[in-house]
Design a protein around this motif. Structure first.
Motif, PDB file in Angstrom:
ATOM      1  N   GLY A 207       0.813  -1.211   0.000  1.00 58.17           N
ATOM      2  CA  GLY A 207       0.000   0.000   0.000  1.00 58.17           C
ATOM      3  C   GLY A 207       0.846   1.261   0.000  1.00 58.17           C
ATOM      4  N   HIS A 208       1.965   1.252   0.724  1.00 61.88           N
ATOM      5  CA  HIS A 208       2.872   2.401   0.696  1.00 61.88           C
ATOM      6  C   HIS A 208       3.342   2.683  -0.728  1.00 61.88           C
ATOM      7  CE1 HIS A 208       2.956   2.250   5.040  1.00 61.88           C
ATOM      8  NE2 HIS A 208       3.881   3.193   5.107  1.00 61.88           N
ATOM      9  N   SER A 209       3.706   1.620  -1.444  1.00 64.78           N
ATOM     10  CA  SER A 209       4.226   1.788  -2.800  1.00 64.78           C
ATOM     11  C   SER A 209       3.149   2.282  -3.761  1.00 64.78           C
ATOM     12  CB  SER A 209       4.811   0.462  -3.298  1.00 64.78           C
ATOM     13  OG  SER A 209       5.841   0.018  -2.460  1.00 64.78           O
ATOM     14  N   SER A 210       1.965   1.687  -3.698  1.00 70.68           N
ATOM     15  CA  SER A 210       0.916   2.070  -4.638  1.00 70.68           C
ATOM     16  C   SER A 210       0.471   3.508  -4.425  1.00 70.68           C
ATOM     17  CB  SER A 210      -0.281   1.123  -4.505  1.00 70.68           C
ATOM     18  OG  SER A 210      -0.869   1.215  -3.213  1.00 70.68           O
ATOM     19  N   LEU A 211       0.271   3.918  -3.177  1.00 67.79           N
ATOM     20  CA  LEU A 211      -0.196   5.276  -2.908  1.00 67.79           C
ATOM     21  C   LEU A 211       0.888   6.314  -3.179  1.00 67.79           C
ATOM     22  CD1 LEU A 211      -2.266   4.733   0.379  1.00 67.79           C
ATOM     23  CD2 LEU A 211      -3.065   4.775  -1.997  1.00 67.79           C
ATOM     24  N   ALA A 212       2.126   6.005  -2.795  1.00 68.07           N
ATOM     25  CA  ALA A 212       3.213   6.949  -3.031  1.00 68.07           C
ATOM     26  C   ALA A 212       3.475   7.126  -4.521  1.00 68.07           C
ATOM     27  CB  ALA A 212       4.484   6.469  -2.327  1.00 68.07           C
ATOM     28  N   SER A 232      14.903  28.260 -16.550  1.00 65.08           N
ATOM     29  CA  SER A 232      15.684  27.047 -16.712  1.00 65.08           C
ATOM     30  C   SER A 232      14.803  25.958 -17.309  1.00 65.08           C
ATOM     31  CB  SER A 232      16.253  26.576 -15.367  1.00 65.08           C
ATOM     32  OG  SER A 232      16.879  25.322 -15.502  1.00 65.08           O
ATOM     33  N   LYS A 233      15.316  25.332 -18.338  1.00 60.66           N
ATOM     34  CA  LYS A 233      14.551  24.283 -18.999  1.00 60.66           C
ATOM     35  C   LYS A 233      14.551  22.985 -18.202  1.00 60.66           C
ATOM     36  CE  LYS A 233      13.984  22.141 -23.549  1.00 60.66           C
ATOM     37  NZ  LYS A 233      14.528  22.051 -24.921  1.00 60.66           N
ATOM     38  N   LEU A 234      15.562  22.806 -17.343  1.00 56.71           N
ATOM     39  CA  LEU A 234      15.704  21.557 -16.601  1.00 56.71           C
ATOM     40  C   LEU A 234      15.097  21.605 -15.205  1.00 56.71           C
ATOM     41  CD1 LEU A 234      19.378  20.638 -17.540  1.00 56.71           C
ATOM     42  CD2 LEU A 234      17.270  19.906 -18.651  1.00 56.71           C
ATOM     43  N   SER A 235      14.671  22.777 -14.749  1.00 58.75           N
ATOM     44  CA  SER A 235      14.172  22.897 -13.379  1.00 58.75           C
ATOM     45  C   SER A 235      12.933  22.049 -13.159  1.00 58.75           C
ATOM     46  CB  SER A 235      13.862  24.366 -13.055  1.00 58.75           C
ATOM     47  OG  SER A 235      15.024  25.152 -13.154  1.00 58.75           O
ATOM     48  N   ARG A 236      11.992  22.105 -14.097  1.00 59.42           N
ATOM     49  CA  ARG A 236      10.767  21.327 -13.940  1.00 59.42           C
ATOM     50  C   ARG A 236      11.067  19.839 -13.908  1.00 59.42           C
ATOM     51  NH1 ARG A 236       6.493  21.895 -18.659  1.00 59.42           N
ATOM     52  NH2 ARG A 236       8.327  21.148 -19.793  1.00 59.42           N
ATOM     53  N   HIS A 237      11.975  19.383 -14.771  1.00 60.79           N
ATOM     54  CA  HIS A 237      12.302  17.957 -14.803  1.00 60.79           C
ATOM     55  C   HIS A 237      13.030  17.524 -13.538  1.00 60.79           C
ATOM     56  CE1 HIS A 237      10.872  18.154 -18.835  1.00 60.79           C
ATOM     57  NE2 HIS A 237      11.892  18.880 -19.264  1.00 60.79           N
ATOM     58  N   PHE A 238      13.803  18.416 -12.959  1.00 59.12           N
ATOM     59  CA  PHE A 238      14.462  18.081 -11.695  1.00 59.12           C
ATOM     60  C   PHE A 238      13.426  17.880 -10.589  1.00 59.12           C
ATOM     61  CE2 PHE A 238      16.040  19.632  -7.583  1.00 59.12           C
ATOM     62  CZ  PHE A 238      17.028  18.679  -7.346  1.00 59.12           C
ATOM     63  N   VAL A 239      12.429  18.765 -10.527  1.00 59.09           N
ATOM     64  CA  VAL A 239      11.379  18.628  -9.523  1.00 59.09           C
ATOM     65  C   VAL A 239      10.597  17.336  -9.756  1.00 59.09           C
ATOM     66  CG1 VAL A 239       9.274  19.648  -8.592  1.00 59.09           C
ATOM     67  CG2 VAL A 239      11.219  21.109  -9.163  1.00 59.09           C
ATOM     68  N   GLN A 240      10.315  17.015 -11.014  1.00 60.49           N
ATOM     69  CA  GLN A 240       9.613  15.766 -11.319  1.00 60.49           C
ATOM     70  C   GLN A 240      10.433  14.566 -10.868  1.00 60.49           C
ATOM     71  OE1 GLN A 240       9.258  16.675 -15.516  1.00 60.49           O
ATOM     72  NE2 GLN A 240       7.030  16.832 -15.355  1.00 60.49           N
ATOM     73  N   PHE A 241      11.724  14.591 -11.121  1.00 64.69           N
ATOM     74  CA  PHE A 241      12.601  13.505 -10.694  1.00 64.69           C
ATOM     75  C   PHE A 241      12.600  13.372  -9.178  1.00 64.69           C
ATOM     76  CE2 PHE A 241      16.837  12.278  -9.153  1.00 64.69           C
ATOM     77  CZ  PHE A 241      16.945  11.009  -9.700  1.00 64.69           C
ATOM     78  N   VAL A 244       9.389  11.654  -8.002  1.00 66.77           N
ATOM     79  CA  VAL A 244       9.391  10.212  -8.264  1.00 66.77           C
ATOM     80  C   VAL A 244      10.360   9.506  -7.321  1.00 66.77           C
ATOM     81  CG1 VAL A 244       9.891   8.450  -9.994  1.00 66.77           C
ATOM     82  CG2 VAL A 244       8.677  10.522 -10.657  1.00 66.77           C
ATOM     83  N   MET A 245      11.471  10.153  -6.977  1.00 67.38           N
ATOM     84  CA  MET A 245      12.427   9.553  -6.061  1.00 67.38           C
ATOM     85  C   MET A 245      11.834   9.396  -4.658  1.00 67.38           C
ATOM     86  SD  MET A 245      15.156   8.513  -7.493  1.00 67.38           S
ATOM     87  CE  MET A 245      14.021   8.008  -8.808  1.00 67.38           C
ATOM     88  N   VAL A 246      10.948  10.294  -4.272  1.00 65.73           N
ATOM     89  CA  VAL A 246      10.264  10.138  -2.979  1.00 65.73           C
ATOM     90  C   VAL A 246       9.465   8.835  -2.975  1.00 65.73           C
ATOM     91  CG1 VAL A 246       8.462  11.092  -1.485  1.00 65.73           C
ATOM     92  CG2 VAL A 246      10.173  12.610  -2.490  1.00 65.73           C
ATOM     93  N   ALA A 247       8.749   8.572  -4.068  1.00 66.50           N
ATOM     94  CA  ALA A 247       7.989   7.324  -4.168  1.00 66.50           C
ATOM     95  C   ALA A 247       8.926   6.120  -4.223  1.00 66.50           C
ATOM     96  CB  ALA A 247       7.097   7.361  -5.404  1.00 66.50           C
ATOM     97  N   TRP A 248      10.027   6.249  -4.953  1.00 67.08           N
ATOM     98  CA  TRP A 248      10.978   5.147  -5.080  1.00 67.08           C
ATOM     99  C   TRP A 248      11.602   4.787  -3.735  1.00 67.08           C
ATOM    100  CZ3 TRP A 248      12.130   1.038  -7.454  1.00 67.08           C
ATOM    101  CH2 TRP A 248      13.425   0.543  -7.566  1.00 67.08           C
ATOM    102  N   TYR A 249      11.987   5.808  -2.973  1.00 69.34           N
ATOM    103  CA  TYR A 249      12.559   5.562  -1.656  1.00 69.34           C
ATOM    104  C   TYR A 249      11.536   4.923  -0.714  1.00 69.34           C
ATOM    105  CZ  TYR A 249      14.617   6.366   2.931  1.00 69.34           C
ATOM    106  OH  TYR A 249      15.110   6.198   4.208  1.00 69.34           O
ATOM    107  N   THR A 250      10.299   5.395  -0.797  1.00 69.58           N
ATOM    108  CA  THR A 250       9.239   4.804   0.029  1.00 69.58           C
ATOM    109  C   THR A 250       9.076   3.321  -0.276  1.00 69.58           C
ATOM    110  OG1 THR A 250       8.066   6.925   0.115  1.00 69.58           O
ATOM    111  CG2 THR A 250       6.795   4.949   0.630  1.00 69.58           C
ATOM    112  N   ALA A 251       9.101   2.977  -1.564  1.00 66.69           N
ATOM    113  CA  ALA A 251       8.952   1.582  -1.956  1.00 66.69           C
ATOM    114  C   ALA A 251      10.138   0.745  -1.489  1.00 66.69           C
ATOM    115  CB  ALA A 251       8.794   1.484  -3.475  1.00 66.69           C
ATOM    116  N   LEU A 252      11.359   1.271  -1.647  1.00 70.29           N
ATOM    117  CA  LEU A 252      12.543   0.516  -1.231  1.00 70.29           C
ATOM    118  C   LEU A 252      12.565   0.289   0.275  1.00 70.29           C
ATOM    119  CD1 LEU A 252      15.330   2.169  -3.426  1.00 70.29           C
ATOM    120  CD2 LEU A 252      14.155  -0.012  -3.812  1.00 70.29           C
ATOM    121  N   SER A 253      12.083   1.271   1.023  1.00 71.97           N
ATOM    122  CA  SER A 253      12.097   1.130   2.481  1.00 71.97           C
ATOM    123  C   SER A 253      11.216  -0.014   2.947  1.00 71.97           C
ATOM    124  CB  SER A 253      11.641   2.437   3.133  1.00 71.97           C
ATOM    125  OG  SER A 253      10.252   2.672   2.922  1.00 71.97           O
TER     126      SER A 253
END
Length: 336
Positions: A207-212, A232-241, A244-253
């Motif tokens: 459930g943590h992974s699916s919701l995150a 900056s053209k890359l600022s938005r993509h950095f925020v998006q990354f 997604v990393m918040v969700a990835w870390y939640t899943a790995l934990s």
């Protein structure tokens, strides 16, 4: 002298159809909102039933199954932290993006009528985006709950929490039971609560992974469609990354903490990503051109088009109904 009374009577009779049309639109909007509220309530009911009134499927296990013999650990990402990730963080993103978008467009002071209430346009758009996000979140939550209570997969720390005792009084640690498949047992659970034992049977999907993943992927798609950084053209993509990393870390934990098997996390992540894509594409319609406040209000904002027509279409030509017009119908059509 006769023209004035006729004009006055005409001016008085015009608002009647407008009022009737406005009343009908308000009624349709009220019915629509009530129906959508009913749908949300229907989605909440299964979650409450599963959480408070249903026990997960009781599955058997092998006493020497190493995949469920890990020690118990506390959550790195607690339920409260998960609530902040999937609740508070998206709200902050919605508020900032909607305000900045309308500020750049120069219409932060624009208003719209909604069920007799006049509110700022960006408030209405903020509510619409938050409403669709919550709807997709409930869909993902419901799908996750169905999987958990239907499968009843044992968590990696099941043996440590349950401490099963067989019906003959023996334990899994006894040599005679090492390769035995156990279906009839009782959980002693010394040092753990009954809810801990119940939660030990809810491993698939995570459930943590699916919701995150739902919340963070949806936010990434929302930023892609709604906002751009001019500096900056890359600022938005950095925020998006980062999201997604918040969700990835939640899943790995969840794997590191021994709360889920890797396949539980993988399935939950796919479930969350699918929910985000479906919600963004088919419900919120983020990728459709021209989808804006008109979806919520059932129409466009009212603007004074007479001035625009006078300035852009025929700047030097008075409208045909002007009292001081010196153009006949043919001259007016030729002029336009």
């Amino acid at each position: 002298m006769r023209d004035a009374p006729e004009d006055q009577s005409t001016a008085v009779s015009l608002p009647a159809p407008v009022v009737a049309e406005s009343t009908g639109a308000d009624r349709r909007m009220t019915r629509r909102l009530l129906m959508e509220l009913l749908v949300v309530v229907v989605l909440v009911i299964p979650i409450c039933v599963y959480e408070f009134a249903v026990d997960p499927v009781r599955r058997g296990f092998f006493c020497d199954d190493e995949s469920i013999g890990y020690p118990f650990r506390d959550n790195t990402i607690t339920p409260v932290m998960l609530g902040l990730i999937v609740g508070l963080l998206p709200v902050l993103v919605f508020v900032v993006v909607e305000y900045v978008s309308h500020l750049r467009a120069g219409d932060t002071s624009a208003t719209v009528d909604l069920l007799g209430w006049r509110m700022a346009t960006w408030y209405a758009e903020l509510g619409r985006q938050a409403w669709y996000f919550c709807f997709g979140l409930l869909l993902t939550f419901d799908a996750t709950e169905v999987g958990k209570y239907t499968i009843g997969r044992l968590r990696p720390h099941f043996l440590a929490v349950c401490q099963p005792q067989l019906t003959d009084g023996s334990l899994c640690s006894d040599p005679a039971n090492l390769h035995r498949y156990v279906e009839n047992y009782e959980c002693v659970g010394e040092g753990f609560t009954a809810d801990d034992v119940r939660q030990a049977r809810l491993s698939f999907p995570s459930g943590h992974s699916s919701l995150a993943f739902y919340a963070m992927v949806y936010m990434a798609l929302y930023l892609q469609c709604k906002l751009s950084w001019r500096g900056s053209k890359l600022s938005r993509h950095f925020v998006q990354f980062a999201l997604v990393m918040v969700a990835w870390y939640t899943a790995l934990s969840r794997v590191v903490d021994h709360w889920h098997h890797w396949s539980d996390v993988l399935s939950g992540s796919f479930l969350g990503v699918a929910g985000a894509l479906i919600t963004a594409r088919f419900i919120a319609r983020l990728f459709d051109e021209g989808t804006h406040i008109a979806i919520l209000t059932g129409g466009l904002r009212r603007e004074n088009t007479a001035a625009t027509l006078q300035e852009e279409v025929c700047p030097s030509t008075p409208p045909p109904y002007s009292a001081n017009s010196s153009f006949n119908e043919d001259q007016y059509c030729t002029k336009v």
